[in-house]
Enzyme design. Sequence first.
Site, PDB file in Angstrom:
ATOM      1  N   SER A  10      -1.898  -3.894   1.647  1.00 40.44           N
ATOM      2  CA  SER A  10      -2.630  -4.619   1.064  1.00 40.44           C
ATOM      3  C   SER A  10      -3.698  -4.119  -0.457  1.00 40.44           C
ATOM      4  O   SER A  10      -3.241  -4.862  -1.587  1.00 40.44           O
ATOM      5  CB  SER A  10      -4.474  -4.487   1.412  1.00 40.44           C
ATOM      6  N   THR A  11      -2.930  -2.946  -0.476  1.00 37.89           N
ATOM      7  CA  THR A  11      -2.789  -2.330  -1.741  1.00 37.89           C
ATOM      8  C   THR A  11      -1.454  -1.653  -2.663  1.00 37.89           C
ATOM      9  O   THR A  11      -0.264  -2.104  -2.279  1.00 37.89           O
ATOM     10  CB  THR A  11      -3.578  -1.552  -2.622  1.00 37.89           C
TER      11      THR A  11
END
Length: 494
Positions: A10-11
């Site tokens: 997600s990052t």
Amino acid sequence: MKAALYLRVSTEEQASGGHSIEAQRQELIKYCTAFDYKIYDFYVDAGYSASTMDRPALKKLLAHCNKYDVALVWRLDRISRDMADLMKILEIFTSYHVIFKSKTENFDTSTASGKLMLNMLGSFAEFERSSISERIQLAHKKILNEGKWRGGKPPLGYEISEDKTLKINEDDALIVKKIFDLSANKNMGTRSIAIHLNTLGYFTRNHKPFTSSSIVRILKNPTYYGEMIHKRQQYVKRNGKKKIVYSDTYQTFKGFFTPIISKDLFCKSEENMNRRKKNRGTSSKIPNLLSGFLFCGDCKEYMLRNRRKNGEVFFTCKNYKHYGKCTHHYISENVVMKAIKKSIPNIEQSKSMIYEMNKKLVEEKEHKLHTIENEIATIQDSIRSLSRRKDKLFELIEREIITETDFINRKKKLSKEKEAKKTLLNKLHSNLNTIKNYQGDKNFMLSIKSFNNKFDTLSFYTQKELLNRIIERIEVFDNDQPYARKKIHIYYKI
């Protein structure tokens, strides 16, 4: 059975480090080996949140459902953290008879108990995402209560200091002061302000010309008089995508930084904006008969539609409206429609000219068809060659001739090249279909007769379809003399 492997982090930090992606990859490769699955392809979303379906690799995974038998993830929350999105994804898998499996969670959508377990895990994943969101909101409020900037780009006129508070950038602050002065004291509209700033040579922080919307964002930002806002921008999900909406019930926090303008000036500007909003027309929800046809003859940009309070529909050059870079080109929809209705009878009377033009176009069509078909054959050969090279890569890594890193880099390069070839191939097929579907003179003349006989009695959508069949493009040129009628050039699909 062919397995499609979906990986996600997600990052951006995880994506650039690659450890999480690589760990997922290795685990899923082992799983495929254990169950004797043939790996169809890897679908990797690096740096994308699972709260939305708007992810490039996920879109490809769903688009390729007819090419594999099993969709495999390391954990359920890799594919979605939203129950509604998860149900949509499963519905697509089910329609193509694709089995969905997770490596770390014991469920299998090919069984009833597996589906039940999936629903339960999906609910927990959504609960976890909501909990994370709540904790982030609390952290933001804490930072704002301390008078610090909570993150992201600061507004024009400010910079972030070392202690995470805002400090004024004097050069940009002068632009902000000028914008509020023109709005509050000179009562200028946002579009006029944007044009004025562009004429003076000012640019936004991204080194782009100012537009009406960028001026609105500045004039509606309370940060400039010393208050920081929280939860004014809210996300609404529509068709699996997030859309930003602006709420009137946002919270404000006293900022410990120097304001650029006073609150009185901000309120005065807001009053002027609200007054102009009541007086102006709207461009939304107006059926547009000329969409896709009408262009500015000078700058070749399309013309934007609007409507006055009295109901009159008119068009303005996009470059003029947004940037003030072109001539006015204000023209009424009625004037354009009158020009079309006046020119079409002349076409029907000049049949001999139409036949000559049509004869020439048919010859051109045959030449274009031959050229495009040759290009398609060449690209198809190239795609087949890339597929063979990709298969060879799998053989090389299985025989341990190349390393895992070399395999990933080479495969990524081949996939990118293959996608580019496929995009070009789709474009050529589209061009080929357009040329093949050319109807010729006979159908063109039938459409012209239909227009002359009954255009005004047809429904809006039938009128639009008829115009699509006969008109290629309409260009509007400004006249040299002030207040003179605009020059209209109509190009027909002969």
